[in-house]
Design an enzyme around this catalytic site. Structure first.
Site, PDB file in Angstrom:
ATOM      1  N   ARG A   1     -11.028  59.893  22.128  1.00 15.59           N
ATOM      2  CA  ARG A   1     -12.447  60.228  21.994  1.00 15.59           C
ATOM      3  C   ARG A   1     -12.643  61.400  21.051  1.00 15.59           C
ATOM      4  O   ARG A   1     -13.607  61.451  20.293  1.00 15.59           O
ATOM      5  CB  ARG A   1     -13.062  60.506  23.371  1.00 15.59           C
ATOM      6  CG  ARG A   1     -13.158  59.267  24.236  1.00 15.59           C
ATOM      7  CD  ARG A   1     -13.985  59.492  25.488  1.00 15.59           C
ATOM      8  NE  ARG A   1     -14.007  58.285  26.295  1.00 15.59           N
ATOM      9  CZ  ARG A   1     -13.136  58.013  27.267  1.00 15.59           C
ATOM     10  NH1 ARG A   1     -12.176  58.882  27.556  1.00 15.59           N
ATOM     11  NH2 ARG A   1     -13.217  56.883  27.942  1.00 15.59           N
TER      12      ARG A   1
ATOM     13  N   ASP B   1     -16.866  52.295  24.214  1.00 20.28           N
ATOM     14  CA  ASP B   1     -16.137  51.236  24.874  1.00 20.28           C
ATOM     15  C   ASP B   1     -14.709  51.323  24.379  1.00 20.28           C
ATOM     16  O   ASP B   1     -14.459  51.739  23.234  1.00 20.28           O
ATOM     17  CB  ASP B   1     -16.725  49.853  24.566  1.00 20.28           C
ATOM     18  CG  ASP B   1     -16.195  48.788  25.535  1.00 20.28           C
ATOM     19  OD1 ASP B   1     -16.269  49.021  26.750  1.00 20.28           O
ATOM     20  OD2 ASP B   1     -15.716  47.745  25.073  1.00 20.28           O
TER      21      ASP B   1
ATOM     22  N   ASN C   1     -19.641  57.828  34.830  1.00 16.95           N
ATOM     23  CA  ASN C   1     -18.345  58.433  35.125  1.00 16.95           C
ATOM     24  C   ASN C   1     -18.417  59.935  34.854  1.00 16.95           C
ATOM     25  O   ASN C   1     -18.456  60.365  33.700  1.00 16.95           O
ATOM     26  CB  ASN C   1     -17.269  57.758  34.263  1.00 16.95           C
ATOM     27  CG  ASN C   1     -15.870  58.216  34.601  1.00 16.95           C
ATOM     28  OD1 ASN C   1     -15.633  59.357  34.959  1.00 16.95           O
ATOM     29  ND2 ASN C   1     -14.920  57.300  34.461  1.00 16.95           N
TER      30      ASN C   1
ATOM     31  N   THR D   1     -22.909  56.875  30.521  1.00 19.34           N
ATOM     32  CA  THR D   1     -21.878  56.631  31.516  1.00 19.34           C
ATOM     33  C   THR D   1     -22.338  57.114  32.878  1.00 19.34           C
ATOM     34  O   THR D   1     -23.227  57.972  32.981  1.00 19.34           O
ATOM     35  CB  THR D   1     -20.567  57.355  31.128  1.00 19.34           C
ATOM     36  OG1 THR D   1     -19.528  56.985  32.044  1.00 19.34           O
ATOM     37  CG2 THR D   1     -20.741  58.865  31.162  1.00 19.34           C
TER      38      THR D   1
ATOM     39  N   LYS E   1     -15.677  61.338  32.644  1.00 23.03           N
ATOM     40  CA  LYS E   1     -15.856  61.094  31.217  1.00 23.03           C
ATOM     41  C   LYS E   1     -16.873  62.069  30.630  1.00 23.03           C
ATOM     42  O   LYS E   1     -16.685  62.598  29.521  1.00 23.03           O
ATOM     43  CB  LYS E   1     -16.313  59.653  30.959  1.00 23.03           C
ATOM     44  CG  LYS E   1     -16.435  59.311  29.482  1.00 23.03           C
ATOM     45  CD  LYS E   1     -16.982  57.918  29.248  1.00 23.03           C
ATOM     46  CE  LYS E   1     -16.007  56.840  29.597  1.00 23.03           C
ATOM     47  NZ  LYS E   1     -16.489  55.492  29.147  1.00 23.03           N
TER      48      LYS E   1
ATOM     49  N   GLU F   1     -25.418  44.002  30.302  1.00 23.67           N
ATOM     50  CA  GLU F   1     -24.252  43.134  30.420  1.00 23.67           C
ATOM     51  C   GLU F   1     -23.418  43.290  29.159  1.00 23.67           C
ATOM     52  O   GLU F   1     -23.918  43.110  28.045  1.00 23.67           O
ATOM     53  CB  GLU F   1     -24.687  41.679  30.589  1.00 23.67           C
ATOM     54  CG  GLU F   1     -23.535  40.727  30.860  1.00 23.67           C
ATOM     55  CD  GLU F   1     -23.983  39.311  31.119  1.00 23.67           C
ATOM     56  OE1 GLU F   1     -23.107  38.443  31.286  1.00 23.67           O
ATOM     57  OE2 GLU F   1     -25.209  39.073  31.149  1.00 23.67           O
TER      58      GLU F   1
ATOM     59  N   PHE G   1      -9.313  56.098  35.117  1.00 25.91           N
ATOM     60  CA  PHE G   1      -8.492  56.119  33.905  1.00 25.91           C
ATOM     61  C   PHE G   1      -7.094  55.569  34.213  1.00 25.91           C
ATOM     62  O   PHE G   1      -6.086  56.263  34.037  1.00 25.91           O
ATOM     63  CB  PHE G   1      -8.381  57.540  33.354  1.00 25.91           C
ATOM     64  CG  PHE G   1      -9.701  58.178  33.006  1.00 25.91           C
ATOM     65  CD1 PHE G   1     -10.441  57.744  31.920  1.00 25.91           C
ATOM     66  CD2 PHE G   1     -10.208  59.206  33.782  1.00 25.91           C
ATOM     67  CE1 PHE G   1     -11.656  58.324  31.603  1.00 25.91           C
ATOM     68  CE2 PHE G   1     -11.423  59.802  33.472  1.00 25.91           C
ATOM     69  CZ  PHE G   1     -12.151  59.357  32.386  1.00 25.91           C
TER      70      PHE G   1
END
Length: 212
Positions: free
Chosen positions: A191, A72, A10, A8, A13, A43, A162
């Site tokens: 998670r 995901d 992020n 990630t 995260k 992708e 988020f």
């Protein structure tokens, strides 16, 4: 300490995974894709959360060659046939406003007038973990979901990255998911549920039985 690549960019995260692993007692040094010098991305062409999680995990593992965890997930609203689902972060289409605020507004627009009993929804996460052990590539997957209801109104504060936490009410806590602090959310979130299912494999990596 063994490293685990969290696939990630992020930072929030990444911090959440640090809280979860600390809470469940797994000692790993977590690094992001930027930390290991990877600035490209695959992708995400999968039709499911699982397919996309595996696409990302395989892509970054092949480049970093250290244990890699990708996820995901997104929001599933029963009254909308499970939408936005796998398109949670691309729900508004190419060229549309895909900001957090726009996504929250779209949920509220589509759910306007839907009766309370039909507002059930969940935020789901699917995790894919890949590492090498004794020359063999091991892949494990797991998923978790936190159940709730779409609120009549969105929570005023939208946390960057988020958006759907501002629309999902958790009945057991009598509040929006976005109202919970980081530590409390890490203890009940989707998670964490998935991480607990991968605990044995993560402990193998932490113990040094995996390469990297």
């Amino acid at each position: 300490m063994r490293r685990l690549l969290i696939a990630t960019t992020n930072r929030a995260k990444l911090a959440e995974y640090r809280l979860i692993l600390r809470d469940v007692g797994i000692e790993l040094e977590l690094v992001s894709i930027a930390d290991v010098g990877i600035f490209e991305s695959p992708e995400e062409t999968g039709a499911t959360f699982l397919e996309n999680a595996l696409i990302k995990a395989r892509f970054y593992f092949e480049r970093a060659r250290i244990a890699t965890l990708a996820d995901d997930g997104g929001l599933e609203i029963d009254a909308l046939g499970g939408e936005p689902g796998v398109r949670s972060h691309r729900w508004l289409g190419t060229g549309g406003d895909d900001s957090d605020e726009a996504l929250v507004a779209e949920v509220m627009r589509r759910m306007a007038g839907v009766e309370a009993s039909r507002r059930t929804a969940r935020i789901r996460a699917t995790l894919a973990l890949i590492h090498e052990e004794g020359g063999v590539i091991r892949e494990k997957t797991a998923e978790g979901a936190i159940e709730g209801m779409i609120g009549a109104h969105a929570f005023a504060e939208i946390r960057a990255g988020f958006p759907y936490r501002s629309v999902l009410v958790i009945p057991a806590r009598n509040c929006y998911l976005g109202e919970l602090g980081d530590e409390e959310e890490a203890q009940i979130g989707q998670r964490r549920i998935a991480i607990l299912k991968l605990r044995d494999e993560l402990e193998r990596i932490a113990a040094g039985r995996a390469a990297g």
